[in-house]
Design a protein around this motif. Sequence first.
Motif, PDB file in Angstrom:
ATOM      1  N   LEU A  11       0.738  -1.256  -0.142  1.00 28.12           N
ATOM      2  CA  LEU A  11      -0.350  -0.232  -0.480  1.00 28.12           C
ATOM      3  C   LEU A  11       1.020   1.339   0.094  1.00 28.12           C
ATOM      4  N   VAL A  12       2.112   0.864   0.403  1.00 28.08           N
ATOM      5  CA  VAL A  12       2.762   2.045   0.958  1.00 28.08           C
ATOM      6  C   VAL A  12       4.407   2.025   0.082  1.00 28.08           C
ATOM      7  N   GLN A  13       4.383   1.167  -0.833  1.00 28.25           N
ATOM      8  CA  GLN A  13       6.188   0.932  -1.760  1.00 28.25           C
ATOM      9  C   GLN A  13       5.066   0.718  -3.167  1.00 28.25           C
ATOM     10  N   PRO A  14       6.230   1.178  -4.154  1.00 26.91           N
ATOM     11  CA  PRO A  14       5.704   0.615  -5.457  1.00 26.91           C
ATOM     12  C   PRO A  14       6.261  -0.314  -5.877  1.00 26.91           C
ATOM     13  N   TYR A  15       7.514  -0.861  -4.881  1.00 22.43           N
ATOM     14  CA  TYR A  15       8.372  -2.709  -5.575  1.00 22.43           C
ATOM     15  C   TYR A  15       8.066  -3.132  -3.878  1.00 22.43           C
ATOM     16  N   ILE A  16       8.089  -4.304  -3.474  1.00 21.80           N
ATOM     17  CA  ILE A  16       8.209  -5.014  -3.091  1.00 21.80           C
ATOM     18  C   ILE A  16      10.232  -5.701  -2.846  1.00 21.80           C
ATOM     19  N   SER A  17       9.956  -6.746  -3.614  1.00 20.51           N
ATOM     20  CA  SER A  17      11.065  -7.245  -3.538  1.00 20.51           C
ATOM     21  C   SER A  17      11.285  -6.994  -5.021  1.00 20.51           C
ATOM     22  N   GLY A  18      12.898  -8.220  -5.675  1.00 18.32           N
ATOM     23  CA  GLY A  18      13.324  -7.990  -6.873  1.00 18.32           C
ATOM     24  C   GLY A  18      13.074  -6.648  -7.722  1.00 18.32           C
ATOM     25  N   LEU A  19      13.778  -6.944  -9.458  1.00 12.08           N
ATOM     26  CA  LEU A  19      13.834  -6.517 -10.135  1.00 12.08           C
ATOM     27  C   LEU A  19      12.498  -6.047 -10.792  1.00 12.08           C
ATOM     28  N   HIS A  20      12.968  -4.634 -10.974  1.00 14.92           N
ATOM     29  CA  HIS A  20      12.025  -3.712 -11.434  1.00 14.92           C
ATOM     30  C   HIS A  20      12.072  -3.095 -12.655  1.00 14.92           C
ATOM     31  N   GLN A  21      11.586  -3.294 -14.671  1.00 15.80           N
ATOM     32  CA  GLN A  21      11.501  -2.013 -14.768  1.00 15.80           C
ATOM     33  C   GLN A  21      10.234  -0.975 -14.336  1.00 15.80           C
ATOM     34  N   HIS A  22      11.170   0.223 -13.734  1.00 17.82           N
ATOM     35  CA  HIS A  22      10.227   1.177 -13.550  1.00 17.82           C
ATOM     36  C   HIS A  22       9.678   1.699 -14.968  1.00 17.82           C
ATOM     37  N   ASN A  23      10.541   2.513 -16.010  1.00 12.47           N
ATOM     38  CA  ASN A  23      10.274   3.062 -17.069  1.00 12.47           C
ATOM     39  C   ASN A  23      11.114   2.387 -17.341  1.00 12.47           C
ATOM     40  N   GLU A  24      11.055   3.206 -19.088  1.00 16.20           N
ATOM     41  CA  GLU A  24      12.073   2.477 -20.552  1.00 16.20           C
ATOM     42  C   GLU A  24      13.786   2.981 -19.763  1.00 16.20           C
ATOM     43  N   ASN A  25      14.064   3.931 -19.253  1.00 16.87           N
ATOM     44  CA  ASN A  25      15.089   3.688 -18.621  1.00 16.87           C
ATOM     45  C   ASN A  25      16.017   3.889 -17.317  1.00 16.87           C
ATOM     46  N   LEU A  26      14.803   3.387 -16.227  1.00 15.88           N
ATOM     47  CA  LEU A  26      14.903   3.023 -15.214  1.00 15.88           C
ATOM     48  C   LEU A  26      14.754   2.029 -14.329  1.00 15.88           C
ATOM     49  N   GLN A  27      15.534   1.292 -13.679  1.00  8.47           N
ATOM     50  CA  GLN A  27      15.547   0.313 -13.221  1.00  8.47           C
ATOM     51  C   GLN A  27      15.675  -0.165 -11.886  1.00  8.47           C
ATOM     52  N   ILE A  28      14.438  -0.683 -11.116  1.00  8.51           N
ATOM     53  CA  ILE A  28      15.054  -0.518  -9.209  1.00  8.51           C
ATOM     54  C   ILE A  28      15.208  -2.260  -9.054  1.00  8.51           C
ATOM     55  N   TYR A  29      16.655  -2.373  -8.049  1.00  2.00           N
ATOM     56  CA  TYR A  29      16.022  -3.137  -7.203  1.00  2.00           C
ATOM     57  C   TYR A  29      15.860  -3.793  -5.891  1.00  2.00           C
ATOM     58  N   VAL A  30      14.840  -4.678  -5.411  1.00  2.00           N
ATOM     59  CA  VAL A  30      14.864  -4.718  -4.305  1.00  2.00           C
ATOM     60  C   VAL A  30      15.045  -5.341  -2.920  1.00  2.00           C
ATOM     61  N   ASN A  31      15.764  -5.406  -2.240  1.00  2.00           N
ATOM     62  CA  ASN A  31      16.320  -6.363  -1.730  1.00  2.00           C
ATOM     63  C   ASN A  31      15.839  -6.625  -0.407  1.00  2.00           C
ATOM     64  N   LYS A  32      15.225  -7.931  -0.162  1.00  2.00           N
ATOM     65  CA  LYS A  32      14.587  -8.311   1.235  1.00  2.00           C
ATOM     66  C   LYS A  32      14.899  -7.841   2.255  1.00  2.00           C
ATOM     67  N   GLY A  33      16.201  -8.084   2.324  1.00  2.00           N
ATOM     68  CA  GLY A  33      16.248  -7.452   3.846  1.00  2.00           C
ATOM     69  C   GLY A  33      17.826  -8.356   4.592  1.00  2.00           C
ATOM     70  N   THR A  34      18.900  -8.249   4.783  1.00  2.00           N
ATOM     71  CA  THR A  34      19.898  -9.431   5.052  1.00  2.00           C
ATOM     72  C   THR A  34      19.746  -9.722   6.164  1.00  2.00           C
ATOM     73  N   GLY A  35      19.433  -9.203   7.357  1.00  2.00           N
ATOM     74  CA  GLY A  35      18.856  -9.471   8.794  1.00  2.00           C
ATOM     75  C   GLY A  35      16.710  -9.683   8.156  1.00  2.00           C
TER      76      GLY A  35
END
Length: 372
Positions: free
Chosen positions: A326-350
């Motif tokens: 509800l508050v974050q656009p991506y929860i985990s993993g790799l995503h293509q946000h738009n044509e030029n921008l990607q985001i990777y979200v780490n699930k946390g090491t601890g």
Amino acid sequence: MNPILFFTAFLGVFILINMYISKRLIAKLDIKDKYKLYLRVFLIVNFFGIIGYMLGRYYVDIPNWLYFLFSLPIGILFLLFCTAIIYDISRVILHHSPISQKRRNFFKRSLDISSLVVASSLSARAMYEARYVKLEKVNIKIKNLKKPYKIVQLSDIHIGGLIDKDFIHKIVQRVNALNPDLVVITGDLVDIDVKHAKETLDELKGLNSKYGTFFIVGNHEYFHGIATIIETVKALGIRVLENENVYIGEDGEGFNLAGVYDVFGYRTKTYMPDIDRALHKLQESPTILLAHQPRYIEEVKDSVDLILSGHTHGGQLYPFKFLVNLVQPYISGLHQHNENLQIYVNKGTGFWGPPMRLGASSEITDITIIPL
């Protein structure tokens, strides 16, 4: 927030959850009254465990084995609460179903038994999953990159309580075995007063990589003296990116690495993220931005090619994933946000709170960025 106010609000929420479980699950079970009493006693003991957890994490020193026991009740209560909601809905649907009373009674008994079995099984499974930190290998293609680089990402370690010196020592060994070009830590490294974390933090001095280790603050650093934490991390030989950027690699063949303060800084009016300052005077190369929360992506400029984030824990306990979404656009993993921008979200090491994970394993991320 005032600690007493936070403590009161925190416990108040759990009192309401306990009441719901007692009235909408336990009271509706077709079992003997003495077993209902046992379950309610369990809820009371569990609640006092939550109080013990809060005291042990923030106010008094307790043995690690006792802290482990005090950490479990929050996760158990959350899974019981989710079970109670599903049970409550299922019971109402069953009550209004056009079937015979005999069949309705059969399904009700089945629902009672399965609800208790599922809650117990999920709690056991969540404790088992939290024992292991998985290695996630990811290849990310980036435009205009001249050669590959290996980045190891750690995030949301939450030093304190069960995340101790031994835990960090093992993480450092696993990271070094990957032979990375650089290591990045994307926030929420420390979750206690830094004076109690010094010995554990010292283990991070053992991280080895070609270009060093880089750190940005997360929201939890603001709760425990952000200025002191930043200076302590710097003293370890780790570069803290404070709305700034550095160049990684040789001129023309590397990439810009930028980092911003967490968006929680907007609430405190100190240590606020500033994307313009972070991207000031970039070299003509791809840019990777470290930003703790994925939702910061809405403020990112076109000049960024990849964002590395954390914060979400992947939901940590699976049903919680829907609330995080509800508050974050991506929860985990790799995503293509738009044509030029990607985001990777780490699930946390601890992990934060209970030593439990369900459908969202802890991770060390082995990222290889490669030319597109």
